[in-house]
Design an enzyme around this catalytic site. Structure first.
Site, short mmCIF file in Angstrom:
data_model
loop_
_atom_site.label_atom_id
_atom_site.label_comp_id
_atom_site.label_asym_id
_atom_site.label_seq_id
_atom_site.Cartn_x
_atom_site.Cartn_y
_atom_site.Cartn_z
N ASP A 47 0.78 -1.25 0.00
CA ASP A 47 0.00 0.00 0.00
C ASP A 47 0.81 1.30 0.00
OD1 ASP A 47 -1.93 -1.94 0.23
OD2 ASP A 47 -2.97 -1.04 1.94
N ASP B 286 -4.68 -0.60 -1.71
CA ASP B 286 -6.02 -0.40 -1.22
C ASP B 286 -6.80 0.14 -2.42
OD1 ASP B 286 -7.17 -0.82 1.30
OD2 ASP B 286 -7.04 1.28 1.89
N HIS C 26 -10.54 0.95 -3.06
CA HIS C 26 -11.90 0.99 -2.56
C HIS C 26 -12.91 1.55 -3.56
CE1 HIS C 26 -10.41 0.00 1.36
NE2 HIS C 26 -9.87 1.18 1.62
N SER D 197 -15.34 1.34 5.10
CA SER D 197 -14.32 1.90 6.01
C SER D 197 -14.36 3.43 6.04
CB SER D 197 -12.92 1.42 5.60
OG SER D 197 -12.47 2.10 4.45
N HIS E 24 -10.36 7.38 1.19
CA HIS E 24 -8.97 7.23 0.75
C HIS E 24 -8.90 6.12 -0.27
CE1 HIS E 24 -9.55 4.24 3.92
NE2 HIS E 24 -8.67 3.51 3.27
N LYS F 158 -6.96 -4.80 -3.23
CA LYS F 158 -7.73 -5.38 -2.12
C LYS F 158 -8.76 -4.40 -1.59
CE LYS F 158 -4.32 -3.97 1.28
NZ LYS F 158 -5.12 -2.89 1.87
N GLU G 195 -13.99 -4.99 4.60
CA GLU G 195 -12.68 -4.40 4.84
C GLU G 195 -11.63 -5.48 4.60
OE1 GLU G 195 -10.62 -2.33 4.48
OE2 GLU G 195 -10.75 -0.92 6.14
N ALA H 7 0.34 0.63 6.18
CA ALA H 7 0.90 1.21 7.37
C ALA H 7 1.25 0.08 8.36
CB ALA H 7 -0.14 2.14 8.02
N CYS I 284 -2.19 -2.36 7.53
CA CYS I 284 -2.09 -3.33 6.43
C CYS I 284 -0.80 -4.14 6.45
CB CYS I 284 -2.32 -2.61 5.10
SG CYS I 284 -4.07 -2.13 4.95
C1 VGL Z 1 -4.85 1.10 5.57
C2 VGL Z 1 -6.30 2.24 6.94
C3 VGL Z 1 -7.31 2.08 6.03
C4 VGL Z 1 -3.46 0.59 5.32
C5 VGL Z 1 -5.85 0.93 4.64
O1 VGL Z 1 -3.08 0.43 4.13
O2 VGL Z 1 -2.71 0.35 6.30
N1 VGL Z 1 -5.08 1.74 6.71
N2 VGL Z 1 -7.08 1.42 4.89
ZN ZN Z 2 -8.47 1.47 3.26
#
Ligand code: VGL
Ligand code: ZN
Length: 193
Positions: free
Chosen positions: A15, A57, A59, A65, A76, A101, A108, A136, A140
């Site tokens: 990510d 990510d 979405h 989320s 995001h 994903k 989620e 992060a 993830c």
């Molecule tokens: C993530 C919060 C929401 C990540 C993804 O990639 O860590 N964190 N969606």
């Molecule tokens: Zn996300």
């Protein structure tokens, strides 16, 4: 540690997208600092013709989320938007396999293994060890590492190429502790060079 990389090793970059970097809608403070380090790992794996996977990510606009749909996060990484693009300085190669994903509105997926073909692709390539870094650490990266361990891969956490959000102070440290307790091995670039 002096690890020798071989054909059964794969790199998983998690990510590293604009929205998770400074200026993005869900920025990891200094998240872009992982980019040059990950580029070195990508270079190392590519030089050995070893597989590199990049999760993202991805979405839909109405993802669960997002705050407007009852989730904890601002919008995001909406698929197809600039914020969902990989960081412009991340040096992915033509051969990098992109894994999207959390693409379903009602589900989620913090882990790159959840609802994706990642595990079956790794098995097909007879991968035994995975090296995981990115964003992060406390979401993830953590969930991807824990799922990799559960799936039976020897799992290395790239501690010099992962950064987290720390919504609550200490989240990242706890996430690292949890990954290590579960069996992950923390390494830095000098261990594979
Ligand atoms: C993530 C919060 C929401 C990540 C993804 O990639 O860590 N964190 N969606
Ligand atoms: Zn996300």
């Amino acid at each position: 540690m002096g690890l020798t990389l071989s054909k059964s090793d794969a790199l998983i970059v998690v990510d590293v997208q604009r929205d998770f970097c400074p200026g993005g809608s869900l920025a990891v403070p200094a998240g872009d600092r992982v980019v040059p380090v990950l580029n070195r790992y990508i270079g190392r794996f590519s030089a050995g013709s070893l597989p590199v996977f990049a999760t993202r990510d991805w979405h839909p606009e109405n993802h669960m989320s997002f705050e407007a749909y009852g989730g904890p996060w601002p919008p995001h990484c909406v698929k197809g938007t600039d914020g969902a693009k990989f960081h412009p300085e991340l040096k992915l190669h033509e051969s990098t396999v992109i894994v999207s994903k959390a693409t379903e509105p009602g589900e989620e997926a913090y882990s790159g293994f959840q609802g994706t073909e990642l595990e079956s692709m790794l098995r097909k390539l007879k991968i035994k060890r995975v090296f995981v870094g990115g964003l992060a650490t406390d979401y993830c990266v953590k969930n991807t590492v824990l799922d990799a361990i559960k799936a039976g891969f020897s799992t290395f956490l790239l501690t010099d190429a992962s950064m987290g959000v720390d919504v609550n102070a200490g989240d990242c440290r706890r996430a690292v502790d949890q990954m290590i307790s579960a069996g992950a091995i923390g390494i830095t670039f000098s261990d594979v060079s």
